[in-house]
Design an enzyme around this catalytic site. Structure first.
Site, mmCIF file in Angstrom:
data_model
loop_
_atom_site.group_PDB
_atom_site.id
_atom_site.type_symbol
_atom_site.label_atom_id
_atom_site.label_comp_id
_atom_site.label_asym_id
_atom_site.label_seq_id
_atom_site.Cartn_x
_atom_site.Cartn_y
_atom_site.Cartn_z
ATOM 1 C CD GLU A 100 -1.522 5.965 0.638
ATOM 2 O OE1 GLU A 100 -2.134 5.941 -0.808
ATOM 3 O OE2 GLU A 100 -1.135 4.862 0.690
ATOM 4 C CD GLU A 117 -9.180 -0.364 10.390
ATOM 5 O OE1 GLU A 117 -8.480 -1.368 9.819
ATOM 6 O OE2 GLU A 117 -9.327 0.554 10.324
ATOM 7 C CE LYS A 157 -7.343 1.539 -1.774
ATOM 8 N NZ LYS A 157 -6.373 2.195 -1.179
ATOM 9 C CG ASP A 172 -4.815 4.885 -3.254
ATOM 10 O OD1 ASP A 172 -3.880 3.769 -2.847
ATOM 11 O OD2 ASP A 172 -5.097 5.141 -2.350
ATOM 12 N N GLY A 176 2.472 2.546 4.316
ATOM 13 C CA GLY A 176 3.840 4.076 3.666
ATOM 14 C C GLY A 176 3.762 4.147 3.149
#
Length: 727
Positions: free
Chosen positions: A218, A103, A367, A340, A216
């Site tokens: 999650e 990426e 998002k 999220d 981190g």
């Protein structure tokens, strides 16, 4: 027996594990003490703030992640343009040392290209010939991937003085000598080594300080951003993005007042989250650093902050003083985020005429599906418009700056579809802004999800679980309604390339781009827009019209962002390839490119380039279940739930791997005798498969084995085959 396939935000959180398939030397990298010697050697061509600010005067280089502090990813170069693009060919290529999840955005200074690869490898090349100059391997133990929610990726490096700065997945930030790759200093950015902190983003350097966040959320961590002195590695400041335990005292006044926006014991229920895992931007005139902040932990606000609240600064853009880290302003895109909806996506700084007045703005397409234009001096919201389908909110109220949520979106109903899903309408793949066209180009995608409350779980895995894309895809009829599964199918995970007018708040043109998401973007003064895709094609489009002008088959998926530069008056375009990340692991059962052989390379193009890529030898394997005996359906169903909880995120839904992590169905007959040694004791930890004895009993491991055997038999009956690299 009822199992929820995916759980996020617990202290244990075993499901979001990257069971890495990479091999490599497992010795620890030596720690090098910080050195007080100057980072700029006499007579060197050091990278400085002045040099970065003058980027448009020397457009042949690419000195920082987004080319300029404003992160526009637009190049004034036009030697390669819409009229001659068909003459573009491969100049050279280099094989990268890791085989998935590339990426990185390359950097180019003084004739050298600098790229990173998964785990935190850093490499330098001669930008004209492709000769490898040096390679730094951080030697991260491969089972550290267990701490990464979304693969062991790395998005790039930074340049300052005579050093290259890059982080590795285990949270170490290093300064490397730009000429040799030798370690100048090494700091551990983690506040502790017990929580699952990782670093996947590229550092930025502002006012002589190296700025880095972490991932981190999650995995139940508390987010923060740290600035280190670029010469010595000493910590200059740290800004926490969410408050800690009030009983331990707050670090500053900002932490004290944002704590009022939280309820319950958030410091226990996921530790808040809010990790700043990717995007930063910097305005040197205002001396403001802009931080994109991620989701809360746990995702489910009913557990994270049970009486509601905005939960600052999750899902927010925060401006801080670049010298001190002191809070200046914030704008929260999703108050009390429940889905999220991170705001870590790429931020772009520009000057736009808004209502007849030139405004210094920050633009972001996070998002949640809204495109935001914000005054970057004050944080005032100027506009917010839907750029992809959105159901969680009807609109953003321009008087309050807050979204107006649609009814029922927080109910946790297993029949309610929410758009976007947690993959977002736009993820980490960088946008670009062209001052020539006045358009922002967004690598967007469609996604929808079901977020269902489920508190009937094993005691050791406590907080939040969500039936979402992967849950629907793995085909669990008792978990997700059939209509919902169909709605979240492969067709819904479709990429779009959007040319967005940030003043009018509308799309000018759109292009379908296949499965999941196209790569990050590059726009140029040559009226060109470059993007790769997961089917293995690198393309150029007309920036004004969206017409495809050129494409090149690169044999493997492309996620990363291209750059362009010049050497000896000749323009080049460089892009790194290598499929992986969030889409490459859990989505195996529906992934478009699951039968593609993954290749990780750095590709460099120029007009008249005549290099060719070597043919990759492959063989076809047929899934055979001879000798595989399956236990009773009761054991299989129990194993199904455990598999989807602990294994699906890496090895794929329905035990079908996308090819980056071993497909267990093809190996089950071979590894069954060693199953307990591998799963419970960590017999393949050196390859990235951690020991599970802290989370699974031997009996539970056997249940998972029975489920894998069951899926192997089903796949064999379907006559399933796959392509793999020839040995």
């Amino acid at each position: 027996m009822h199992f929820t396939p995916l759980r996020f935000g617990t202290a244990v959180l075993p499901l979001v594990l990257m069971l890495a398939a990479c091999s490599g030397d497992q010795q620890e990298a030596p720690l090098v003490e910080a050195q007080a010697t100057p980072a700029v050697a006499p007579g060197s061509t050091a990278v400085t703030a002045a040099r970065i600010k003058a980027a448009d005067s020397t457009p042949g280089e690419w000195l920082t992640h987004g080319r300029t502090y404003g992160e526009q990813r637009f190049s004034p170069l036009d030697g390669i343009n819409a009229d001659n693009i068909k003459e573009l060919g491969l100049a050279w290529y280099a094989e990268l040392p890791t085989d998935r999840g590339i990426e990185t955005t390359p950097l180019m200074a003084d004739g050298k290209l600098f790229v990173t690869a998964s785990w935190g490898h850093v490499l330098a090349y001669d930008a004209k010939t492709g000769e490898e100059l040096w390679h730094f391997d951080p030697k991260v133990p491969k089972d550290y991937g267990v701490h990464a929610c979304c693969d062991v990726v790395n998005r790039g490096a930074a340049l300052w003085g005579d050093n290259v700065y890059a982080a590795s997945i285990d949270g170490h930030l290093r300064a490397l000598d730009r000429d040799t790759g030798e370690v100048v200093w090494d700091v551990d950015t983690r506040i502790n080594t017990t929580d699952s902190y990782t670093v996947t983003g590229a550092p930025r350097i502002v006012n002589g300080k190296v700025v880095i966040g972490n991932g981190g959320a999650e995995m139940s961590v508390r987010g923060y951003v740290t600035a280190y002195d670029a010469v010595t590695g000493e910590q200059a400041w740290r800004f926490y993005t969410v408050p800690g335990n009030p009983a331990e005292g707050f670090e500053d006044e900002t932490q004290e007042w944002i704590a009022d926006t939280w309820t319950g014991k958030w410091w226990d229920n996921g530790k808040g989250g809010g990790t700043a895992w990717d995007s930063f931007a910097f305005d040197p005139e205002l001396n403001l650093l802009y931080i994109g902040v991620g989701n809360g932990a746990s995702w489910n606000q009913k557990i994270r902050s049970p009486e509601g609240g905005d939960n600052l600064f999750i899902s927010s853009i925060v401006a801080v003083d670049a010298d001190t880290g002191d809070y200046a302003w914030h704008y929260q895109t999703t108050p009390g985020d429940h889905w999220d909806y991170t705001a870590t996506q790429h931020m772009i700084l520009a000057e736009l005429p808004i209502n007849g007045e030139d405004r210094k703005v920050l633009m972001q397409a996070p998002k949640n599906g809204f495109f935001y234009v914000i005054d970057r001096a004050t944080g005032e919201l100027l506009s917010a418009d839907k750029y992809m389908p959105v159901t969680w909110a009807t609109h953003v109220d321009m008087e309050t700056g807050r979204p107006v949520e649609a009814p029922g979106m927080r109910d946790g109903n297993s029949d309610t579809m929410v758009s976007p899903g947690p993959s977002g309408a736009h993820n980490w793949h960088p946008m670009t802004y062209s001052p020539d066209t006045g358009l922002v180009y967004i690598p967007a995608k469609s996604s929808s999800s079901i977020y269902a409350d489920d508190f009937h779980t094993l005691e050791r895995d406590a907080v939040w679980h969500v039936n979402y894309n992967v849950a629907a895809m793995v085909g669990m009829p008792d978990e997700v309604p059939a209509a919902a599964r169909a709605a979240i199918g492969k067709e819904a995970l479709a990429a779009e390339l959007i040319a967005w007018d940030p003043i009018k708040g509308e799309a000018v043109w759109k292009k379908p781009r296949g499965y999941y998401s196209g790569s990050g973007l590059l726009s140029t003064h040559g009226n060109l827009l470059f993007q790769g895709d997961l089917t293995g094609t690198f393309s150029a489009f007309a920036a004004d019209s969206g017409d495809e002008l050129w494409s090149y088959p690169v044999q493997g998926g492309v996620m990363a962002s291209p750059i362009t530069y010049t050497i000896d008056g000749e323009q080049y375009v460089a892009v790194a390839q290598g499929w992986g990340g969030e889409t490459g692991l859990p989505f195996g059962s529906v992934s478009g490119p699951q039968n593609m052989i993954n290749i990780s390379r750095l590709l460099v193009f120029k007009l008249g380039g005549a290099e060719t890529l070597p043919k990759v030898p492959v063989v076809e394997q047929q899934l055979v279940a001879a000798g595989v005996e399956v236990a009773s359906s009761e054991f299989v169903e129990s194993g199904r739930g455990l598999y989807n909880l602990y294994c699906a995120v890496c090895h794929g839904g329905n035990a079908i791997s996308a090819g980056l992590i071993p497909d267990l169905r093809y190996r089950i007959a071979e590894i069954e005798p060693a199953w307990q040694a591998i799963v419970i004791e960590g017999g393949l930890a050196a390859n990235g498969m951690p020991a599970w004895k802290e989370y699974l009993t031997p009996d539970e491991a056997d249940l998972i084995k029975e489920y894998v055997k069951h899926e192997a038999v089903l796949g064999a009956k379907r006559g399933e085959r796959r392509l793999v690299r020839a040995p």
